[in-house]
Motif scaffolding. Structure first.
Motif, PDB file in Angstrom:
ATOM      1  N   ALA A 233       2.917 -11.351 -19.424  1.00 30.95           N
ATOM      2  CA  ALA A 233       3.005 -11.354 -20.709  1.00 30.95           C
ATOM      3  C   ALA A 233       1.747 -11.849 -21.597  1.00 30.95           C
ATOM      4  O   ALA A 233       1.424 -10.954 -22.628  1.00 30.95           O
ATOM      5  N   SER A 234       1.185 -12.547 -21.165  1.00 28.37           N
ATOM      6  CA  SER A 234      -0.100 -13.141 -21.688  1.00 28.37           C
ATOM      7  C   SER A 234      -1.269 -11.912 -21.742  1.00 28.37           C
ATOM      8  O   SER A 234      -2.243 -11.957 -22.407  1.00 28.37           O
ATOM      9  N   SER A 235      -1.080 -10.818 -21.006  1.00 28.35           N
ATOM     10  CA  SER A 235      -2.005  -9.590 -20.822  1.00 28.35           C
ATOM     11  C   SER A 235      -1.842  -8.801 -22.038  1.00 28.35           C
ATOM     12  O   SER A 235      -2.575  -7.825 -22.170  1.00 28.35           O
ATOM     13  N   TYR A 236      -0.826  -9.068 -22.859  1.00 26.64           N
ATOM     14  CA  TYR A 236      -0.591  -8.137 -23.869  1.00 26.64           C
ATOM     15  C   TYR A 236      -0.905  -8.667 -25.366  1.00 26.64           C
ATOM     16  O   TYR A 236      -0.692 -10.017 -25.346  1.00 26.64           O
ATOM     17  N   GLU A 237      -1.192  -8.068 -26.376  1.00 30.28           N
ATOM     18  CA  GLU A 237      -1.320  -8.722 -27.699  1.00 30.28           C
ATOM     19  C   GLU A 237      -0.416  -8.843 -28.238  1.00 30.28           C
ATOM     20  O   GLU A 237       0.796  -8.310 -28.197  1.00 30.28           O
ATOM     21  N   GLY A 238      -0.455  -9.929 -28.998  1.00 30.11           N
ATOM     22  CA  GLY A 238       0.767 -10.393 -29.991  1.00 30.11           C
ATOM     23  C   GLY A 238       0.636 -11.833 -30.708  1.00 30.11           C
ATOM     24  O   GLY A 238       0.021 -12.748 -30.114  1.00 30.11           O
TER      25      GLY A 238
END
Length: 946
Positions: A279-284
């Motif tokens: 999840a941490s590899s995606y922007e948000g």
């Protein structure tokens, strides 16, 4: 029969030293298997090995199944084994081994049964082929009265399916990887509700004994099993994708920095598996947003897993597991043997050196080898290394115990592999492979099995071949007593020789035109490719067609220690001469990798994520080397000598010009082969020191040059083609220099190059006249002149930070963060294997293979005429040697015309696929600009030459 002290060449047998048929003991004779008549339904090295084993066991009526798509072909024949098996009545042809669909698979199974019955075969050997773990196939063979040489259908269903194996592991106290294994049940509950299962059965006319089920999970499994038997779908892939998406959200939120692995239950060898990024590899802006973006990919990944295994048809078991992916994991496996009643283990193998889930280098892990390594580390005072090795010994003992417990629980009645992942001091059961594995020889070389008469301890026989053990168990089942394992060789290692390019991407279509004979100490399993024409002794050419996998051969060696086994493998590869047309293999990669470990620390514990960063580091070496003009650099060094030479100018001109070819030729070869350069740097990193911009050699450069020619397998041998060895005039000069320094070292009483340099710079020592010493100084200056060019090699390592990729004291490997950057990894892969040169309005095929314009049948193509694509967008999929590679756009643009249309169309590397209009004009360097850039980079290197 061979003994364990022999070395075996060409498709070597590694068997026992007794013949059951001719044994003196009645008990031993009772275990002969000559009444077996197997049909071999697999391909590759295991087929040739099985033929050899059967012959030695007195089994002579076997036949082989030959696929029309066999991946190694030659003129007028489809498999090298046909040279040995020349009886056409024992060679049977089918379109392929498994069929492209579920229906074709069922048809192929029946076809194999008919071939067996009509030709008098009473057994089936599937090796590690496509059908070796197919429970449906095994059950069909059993029902047809055929003896399957491998685990029975009960074991196949209990251990071969990943979900059932995980349930069994949990029930028997075996450590398992955290995750979800009941996606089909969850999908069923989501679609019908737990209270709606009985209604679902009624609606689909399925008979299910719900009353005998202890809980809802068992009810769901029973209902699903009934649907598979009926050949209907009560849930589809989309349902499973949505169910796993829910689970993935929970897991991603709990461990946002972890990646997860999706695995179709029937997969093996990396097939049917996909990685879900963290999840941490995606922007948000929030974790919830990151989790949502990551989880969006799950349904598509599930579909990819199923399509790759062709298990997306109606009535197929579509269960897909999701597990925590331990990125720092080591992949270890335990060899397990059982007869349905007893179960024992034969040590382990470390298979962590892999890429795309395909193993590359496999090494033995045994308690004997670990104890030897511990003793050596203790003697050297390496406390951290000792601590890690002792942990490995404890983990091995636990894995072997759990492997035997699990094997007994699934009633293993053949050989199998208990696969684990090791993370620090913890280990987790991953899956059991219910078949013999490609790397089984690694175990055979380390252990043999002693079968003892229970009524007479002096009456026994010894088996050294696992294929032989499989036959013995299949023929004699529970009569075969539990064996005792006996140490054989201390250590072994196997390199998989594959048809891949320097970036380890599959490369089909090449032709092997020459392959040197086996070296002493080499075990080569190559399907019989190395067999020469029996009448003319001429090597036959072989075409690597690539219908199945990329494996060409398995290269193995043994040693007293892990170090000696690696050194022997390096020597085997050094002496191997493999040439051909459009031929690319990973032989150079293996030479570099094996020498990397020899030079760093042979006991290093790499994780499964090591190879791609390592390849990236090698790509960086190549990138720097590409920007250095060696000839320009040598001329600059020559010019500096001449400007400083004074009255000795003529002598230096002669010395430097004579040595130009001697020094530049091997450097050119290292520059052309970055993997070989990598190995050389690792072996020699202790032979120099760096102080600022000064590189100082601690070993005589003349000795380094001599070693380099040997390392490149270019030693002078009279009659050898000049292209393959040092030139005779260069060798004469080199031998003069080597002889000079050998004599000088002896007379000075030193082999230290630093001490020698200091001595030569001073006045004449005892034993030399002033005139003699003057001649020594002149000879030394002449021999050393120009050798500064060799400093280009450590310079390249310095520029790339190559040695930052290193082994820590605790044997873990330090991987610099930069080498894990995907953008850099992709860039360096293109440096290692530059893409075909295209016109500015075209996109060319990156490799040959079968082109698919869409993710899966029935889905929209990635691009259509008029589509705009961005850099990194998928354009098409190419299947090469059973590997599906998604090809991404190298830049942004618009599709003007599609030049190749259809699914499964065969394409060639460099073939135009699309006419496009790029968003930006691509600027191409002129030859003059390239030359100026390279000379500028070379000038930077010359700053290190003092």
């Amino acid at each position: 029969m061979k003994t364990s002290n022999d070395y075996y060449l060409n498709n070597a047998l590694i068997h026992s030293d007794r013949k059951l048929i001719n044994a003196q003991s009645e008990w031993v004779r009772s275990f002969n298997c000559e009444d077996m008549k197997p049909l071999i339904i697999c391909r590759g090295p295991i087929r040739k090995e099985a033929m050899d084993v059967f012959d030695e066991m007195g089994i002579h009526g076997y036949g082989i199944l030959l696929s029309e798509k066999d991946s190694i072909t030659y003129t007028n024949a489809l498999a090298p084994e046909l040279r040995k098996l020349t009886d056409p009545d024992r060679v049977h042809r089918v379109p392929d081994y498994t069929g492209a669909t579920k229906e074709e698979r069922a048809e192929r199974i029946q076809q194999i049964i008919n071939i067996a019955h009509s030709n008098g075969y009473n057994a089936i050997f599937a090796g590690y082929g496509f059908m070796s773990e197919d429970a449906e196939m095994v059950e069909s063979m059993e029902n047809a009265g055929l003896n399957f040489i491998g685990p029975c259908s009960f074991t196949q269903r209990s251990a071969g399916m990943k979900d059932q194996a995980k349930r069994t592991a949990l029930e028997t106290g075996v450590s398992v990887t955290p995750g979800v294994n009941n996606a089909t049940s969850l999908a069923l509950f989501a679609k019908y509700g737990k209270d709606g299962l009985e209604q679902c059965a009624k609606d689909n006319n399925l008979t299910v004994d719900f009353a005998s089920c202890k809980d809802d999970e068992e009810k769901a499994l029973a209902l699903l099993a009934a649907s598979y038997s009926a050949g209907i779908d009560i849930i589809v892939a989309a349902d499973i994708g949505l169910a796993l998406q829910v689970e993935a959200k929970r897991m991603l939120a709990e461990k946002p920095n972890n990646r997860f692995r999706l695995k179709a239950i029937a997969g093996g060898g990396g097939k049917g598996q996909r990685i879900l990024n963290s999840a941490s590899s995606y922007e948000g802006a929030t974790l919830e947003e990151q989790v949502e973006k990551a989880a969006e990919n799950v349904p598509a990944l599930v579909l990819e897993c199923l399509i790759e295994l062709k298990t997306n048809g109606v009535g197929d078991n579509k269960n897909v597991l999701i597990e925590m992916n331990i990125d720092t994991t080591r992949h270890q496996e335990i060899q397990v043997v059982g007869n349905g009643e007893w179960c024992m283990t034969m040590g382990g193998r470390d298979c962590s050196l892999q890429m795309h889930e395909q193993k590359l280098l496999e090494v033995s892990v045994t308690e004997e080898e670990l104890n030897t390594a511990i003793a050596a580390a203790e003697a050297a005072g390496n406390a951290a290394e000792v601590d890690q090795l002792k942990k490995d010994l404890e983990i091995l003992a636990k894995m072997e115990h759990e492997g035997s417990v699990f094997g007994k629980a699934v009633k293993l009645d053949s050989v199998g592999t208990f696969e684990c992942i090791v993370d620090g001091e913890a280990h987790y059961f991953m899956e059991m492979n219910t078949r013999i594995q490609v790397e089984h020889r690694v175990t055979e070389l380390c252990y043999k099995l002693k079968f003892v008469n229970p009524d007479n301890q002096d009456d026994y026989f010894i088996a050294e071949s696992l294929v032989e053990v499989m036959v013995l168990i299949a023929r004699h089942t529970t009569r075969l007593p539990a064996p005792v394992r006996l140490p054989r060789e201390a250590a072994s290692v196997e390199a998989r020789l594959n048809a891949t390019n320097q970036a380890l991407q599959p490369h089909a279509g090449g032709i092997i035109e020459r392959w040197s004979n086996c070296a002493e100490g080499e075990v080569r399993d190559d399907q019989g490719i190395s067999m020469h024409n029996p009448d003319t002794d001429v090597f036959m050419k072989y075409h690597l067609a690539g219908a199945y996998d990329s494996n060409i051969a398995l290269l193995l060696t043994v040693g007293d220690t892990r170090l000696s086994s690696y050194e022997r493998l390096a020597e085997v590869i050094r002496r191997t001469n493999l040439r051909g047309k459009d031929l690319a293999t990973n032989l150079e990669f293996h030479y570099g990798l094996v020498n990397w470990f020899i030079g760093q620390n042979i006991n290093a514990r790499p994780s499964t994520r090591f190879i791609v960063p390592y390849l990236t580091a090698v790509g960086q070496l190549k990138e720097v080397a590409n920007n250095i003009d060696l000839k320009f650099a040598y001329n600059q060094i020559r010019g500096k000598y001449l400007s400083d030479a004074g009255d000795n100018k003529a002598a230096f001109i002669n010395a430097l010009d004579r040595k130009a070819g001697l020094l530049l030729r091997p450097l050119d070869m290292l520059f052309a082969e970055p993997h070989i350069l990598s190995g050389w740097l690792s072996l020699n990193h202790k032979n120099y020191s760096v102080d600022g911009e000064t590189i100082t050699w601690l070993k005589n450069p003349i000795e380094l040059v001599a070693d380099l020619y040997h390392y490149l397998n270019m030693d002078y041998i009279a009659g050898k083609p000049a292209a393959n060895m040092i030139w005779d005039h260069d060798n004469e000069l080199l031998q003069q220099a080597v002889s000079f320094y050998a004599t000088l070292n002896e007379r000075l009483g030193t082999d230290n190059f630093t001490d020698l340099n200091q001595a030569v710079a001073g006045s004449a020592p005892n034993g030399f006249s002033a005139e003699q010493w003057s001649e020594v100084q002149a000879a030394h200056a002449g021999f050393q002149a120009g050798t500064e060019i060799i400093s280009v090699l450590p310079y390249i390592a310095l520029q790339t930070g190559y040695f930052d990729l290193s082994v820590n004291d605790d044997l873990s490997i330090n991987i610099p963060d930069a080498l894990t950057d995907e953008e850099l990894q992709d860039k360096m892969a293109k440096v290692l294997v530059p893409p075909p040169v295209a016109k500015s309005d075209e996109i060319l095929a990156a490799s040959g293979g079968m082109l698919y314009p869409r993710e899966a049948p029935g889905m929209d193509p990635f691009v259509e005429v008029g589509s705009h694509f961005n850099e990194g967008d998928p354009l098409y999929i190419v299947e090469v040697m059973k590997m599906f590679n998604k090809v991404y756009a190298p830049f942004s643009g618009t599709i003007d015309k599609i030049l190749v249309e259809g699914d499964g169309v065969i394409i060639k590397k460099g073939q135009p696929l699309f006419k496009i209009t790029p968003d930006e004009i691509v600027i191409v360097e002129t030859p003059e600009e390239i030359k100026a850039r390279r000379q500028k980079s070379t000038a930077s290197f010359l700053q290190y030459v003092k």
